[in-house]
Design a protein around this motif. Structure first.
Motif, PDB file in Angstrom:
ATOM      1  N   ILE A   2       0.903  -1.178  -0.022  1.00  0.00           N
ATOM      2  CA  ILE A   2      -0.015   0.053  -0.050  1.00  0.00           C
ATOM      3  C   ILE A   2       0.840   1.344  -0.151  1.00  0.00           C
ATOM      4  O   ILE A   2       0.513   2.238  -0.829  1.00  0.00           O
ATOM      5  CB  ILE A   2      -1.191  -0.100   1.234  1.00  0.00           C
ATOM      6  CG1 ILE A   2      -2.056  -1.314   0.990  1.00  0.00           C
ATOM      7  CG2 ILE A   2      -1.752   1.233   1.450  1.00  0.00           C
ATOM      8  CD1 ILE A   2      -3.186  -1.314   2.137  1.00  0.00           C
ATOM      9  N   ARG A  25      -8.983   1.574   3.509  1.00  0.00           N
ATOM     10  CA  ARG A  25      -8.982   0.116   3.280  1.00  0.00           C
ATOM     11  C   ARG A  25      -7.521  -0.409   3.851  1.00  0.00           C
ATOM     12  O   ARG A  25      -7.086  -1.622   3.278  1.00  0.00           O
ATOM     13  CB  ARG A  25      -9.229  -0.168   1.851  1.00  0.00           C
ATOM     14  CG  ARG A  25     -10.598  -0.016   1.777  1.00  0.00           C
ATOM     15  CD  ARG A  25     -11.021   0.173   0.230  1.00  0.00           C
ATOM     16  NE  ARG A  25     -12.782   0.275   0.226  1.00  0.00           N
ATOM     17  CZ  ARG A  25     -13.073   1.529   0.239  1.00  0.00           C
ATOM     18  NH1 ARG A  25     -12.199   2.594   0.573  1.00  0.00           N
ATOM     19  NH2 ARG A  25     -14.476   1.656   0.288  1.00  0.00           N
ATOM     20  N   ILE A  26      -6.651   0.356   4.460  1.00  0.00           N
ATOM     21  CA  ILE A  26      -5.480  -0.400   5.168  1.00  0.00           C
ATOM     22  C   ILE A  26      -6.068  -1.336   6.129  1.00  0.00           C
ATOM     23  O   ILE A  26      -5.690  -2.372   6.315  1.00  0.00           O
ATOM     24  CB  ILE A  26      -4.685   0.632   5.980  1.00  0.00           C
ATOM     25  CG1 ILE A  26      -3.771   1.469   4.855  1.00  0.00           C
ATOM     26  CG2 ILE A  26      -3.674  -0.204   6.779  1.00  0.00           C
ATOM     27  CD1 ILE A  26      -3.016   2.614   5.395  1.00  0.00           C
ATOM     28  N   TYR A  65      -9.031   7.101   0.064  1.00  0.00           N
ATOM     29  CA  TYR A  65      -9.841   5.677  -0.220  1.00  0.00           C
ATOM     30  C   TYR A  65      -8.958   4.712   0.065  1.00  0.00           C
ATOM     31  O   TYR A  65      -9.445   3.455   0.335  1.00  0.00           O
ATOM     32  CB  TYR A  65     -10.608   5.776  -1.505  1.00  0.00           C
ATOM     33  CG  TYR A  65     -11.468   7.045  -1.655  1.00  0.00           C
ATOM     34  CD1 TYR A  65     -12.713   6.981  -0.892  1.00  0.00           C
ATOM     35  CD2 TYR A  65     -10.953   8.091  -2.358  1.00  0.00           C
ATOM     36  CE1 TYR A  65     -13.540   8.168  -1.022  1.00  0.00           C
ATOM     37  CE2 TYR A  65     -11.880   8.990  -2.417  1.00  0.00           C
ATOM     38  CZ  TYR A  65     -13.126   9.240  -1.723  1.00  0.00           C
ATOM     39  OH  TYR A  65     -13.918  10.269  -1.676  1.00  0.00           O
ATOM     40  N   LEU A  66      -7.750   4.671  -0.328  1.00  0.00           N
ATOM     41  CA  LEU A  66      -6.732   3.488  -0.067  1.00  0.00           C
ATOM     42  C   LEU A  66      -6.534   3.467   1.303  1.00  0.00           C
ATOM     43  O   LEU A  66      -6.408   2.368   1.940  1.00  0.00           O
ATOM     44  CB  LEU A  66      -5.664   3.720  -1.130  1.00  0.00           C
ATOM     45  CG  LEU A  66      -4.680   2.581  -0.960  1.00  0.00           C
ATOM     46  CD1 LEU A  66      -5.172   1.302  -1.354  1.00  0.00           C
ATOM     47  CD2 LEU A  66      -3.461   2.749  -2.082  1.00  0.00           C
TER      48      LEU A  66
END
Lengths: 137, 383
Positions: B43, B61-62, B57-58
């Motif tokens: 990531i 989602r960690i 948004y990334l």
């Protein structure tokens, strides 16, 4: 044959494997099993061993480390078996689609019976997906 | 003569993949070795290839369980880089969703912990009550799990005045059931037998291994980023930092349960004192070269972000250190001398989140030597 098929529709047991997801789908899957949504009323339970399970529930994009393990778990399950891909990750990679360590989609590695899209999907959608798979049996 | 018990990567005691190798002498654990990396997705590298807005948004989602605290920390770090301050109302809304997340995370922990000690009724009860928090989160943000509320320069959704009575009613119900669980942990024979004097981490060890969050507080280390380094509006709210002295699984459960009560208290204050005003300001995201660090108190402990900008609309580097990463150092000390039956509950007592934690190590498969790469080498290696 009809009798065996009728029996197979009852009480399928699930095995859950997270192949690198963010745990969002995992907690929603557990929520689907607990009193509010109560998947257990259909006799559906989460089991620990692949050898007891009928349906493999996969969450997460497939990381390189998890790929061999998911294939091995699938091979250890007795026939007849189905695979459900929960969330957008195993279907399309979702937000991780261009990360260097993921090898989505899931159907490149094991055959998939149903996809439940969403990030994460609601427990109702997961129940619908599981019932769809049972309809196919 | 020792015997090796492998646990994982797929195992009923673990909800996420990890591998534990236990060396046991009869019933006693002599050594433990841990292998991570099944959830490593890359990531931090992907963050450098997206712009600041897409990164939110990334980052969300960690980790699905503590997504709000991740985005809050990231947005605060980027706001610090850009030199802007979000509106006051946005800070209150952030605190409300942060504390609702803490309640949901701790109730989730309680449920799975009960499942690990074979107390499945309590597992079902805790998850039934957790649905109330999920409803409140859904009212505020529209989603049950990933809230997508935070953005750089404020929040995207407002807490509407007509929802306030529902939120307060939900909190009353939660307070009632949490008090019942605290009573249960003080009196139930099964819980006391399985949790007291199990997986002990002493105060000295907690300091030595740099434990954070509820794990450190259960060993008597008085640390909380919300009080020591206040962010958002925590300096305006009154709350207690919960500590216990014993350092065993029971103390860790008690810290988390009593923190739920504190979180309910914080949400009530924030809902009552929330000022009227805008919830979001516009931020110019072409940020000149600058660097920032940001620390917050996640449900699992201290969450640390480092961000470096380079004049474009995407960051040069974002580094994340999650609480699970800090807490895994102390796990060996908690296991040694214990029995095999304690393994699931002691692993779960640090509230591990492998999705947050997993990193990559570069190992030469011929020699077994590990090595490091600089940022430049890593970029060259990728292309």
């Amino acid at each position: 044959m009809g009798l065996i098929r009728l029996c197979r529709k009852k009480s399928p047991w699930l095995i859950h494997f997270n192949t690198g997801g963010c745990a969002g789908c995992d907690i929603e899957l557990v929520a689907a099993l607990t009193p509010r949504y109560d998947l257990e009323r259909f006799g559906i339970q989460l089991r620990g061993s692949p050898r007891h399970a009928d349906i493999l529930v996969v969450t997460g994009p497939i990381t390189r480390q998890a790929k061999d393990r998911i294939i091995r778990i699938y091979e250890q399950m007795p026939e007849p078996k189905s695979v459900i891909a929960i969330g957008s990750c195993p279907a399309s990679g979702s937000v991780y689609h261009d990360c260097y360590n993921v090898v989505w989609p899931l159907d490149k590695h094991v055959p998939v019976s149903a996809y439940v899209p969403g990030c994460p999907p609601k427990p109702e959608a997961m129940i619908y997906g599981i019932l769809k798979v049972l309809g196919k049996v | 003569m020792t015997f090796i018990v492998p646990i994982g990567p797929q195992h009923p005691a673990l909800k996420e993949p990890a591998f534990f190798r236990f060396e046991v002498k009869g019933e006693e654990i002599a050594d433990v070795d841990i292998r991570f990396g099944y959830v490593h997705r890359g990531i931090e590298e992907a963050l450098q290839r997206r712009d600041y807005k897409h990164d939110v948004y990334l980052i969300e989602r960690i980790c699905g369980i503590c997504n709000v605290v991740h985005t809050t920390t990231y947005c605060q770090a980027i706001e610090q880089l850009a030199g802007v301050e979000p509106p006051e109302r946005a800070k209150y809304i952030r605190v409300i969703i942060l504390e609702l997340e803490r309640i949901h995370s701790h109730l989730l922990w309680l449920g799975i912990a009960a499942h690990q000690i074979g107390f499945n009724t309590l597992f079902m009860l805790a998850w039934r009550d957790r649905e109330r928090v999920m409803d409140l989160r859904e009212i505020i943000s529209g989603n049950r799990v990933t809230s997508a509320t935070n953005t750089i320069g404020g929040v995207r959704r407002d807490v509407k005045p007509e929802h306030v009575p529902t939120i307060l009613r939900g909190l009353d119900e939660l307070e009632h059931s949490t008090k019942y669980y605290i009573d249960l942990f003080n009196s139930d024979r099964t819980i006391l037998a399985r949790c007291t004097n199990v997986g002990i981490l002493t105060k000295d060890d907690a300091r030595k291994f740099c434990a954070v969050g509820p794990l450190a507080r259960a060993s008597g280390v008085d640390t909380d980023i919300r009080r020591d380094h206040p962010y958002a509006i925590y300096d305006k709210l009154s709350f207690n930092v919960i500590t216990e002295r014993e350092g065993d699984v029971w103390a860790k459960s008690m810290v988390r349960l009593r923190e739920i009560l504190e979180a309910i208290h914080i949400v009530r204050q924030a809902v009552k004192e929330m000022p009227i005003g805008p919830i979001r300001i516009k931020v110019n995201l072409e940020i000149p070269r600058n660097e920032a660090i940001e620390r917050t108190e996640a449900p699992r402990g201290e969450l640390f972000y480092y961000a470096l900008s380079n004049g474009t609309d995407s960051p040069e580097r974002v580094h994340v250190r999650t609480p699970t990463c800090a807490n895994f150092a102390s796990i060996k000390r908690m296991f040694l001398g214990g029995t095999v039956a304690e393994i699931p509950i002691v692993i779960w007592s640090i509230d591990p989140c492998f999705a947050c934690n997993d990193r990559v190590a570069l190992v030469d498969s011929h020699t077994g030597k590990t090595f490091n790469l600089s940022l430049k080498e890593l970029r060259k290696w990728r292309h």
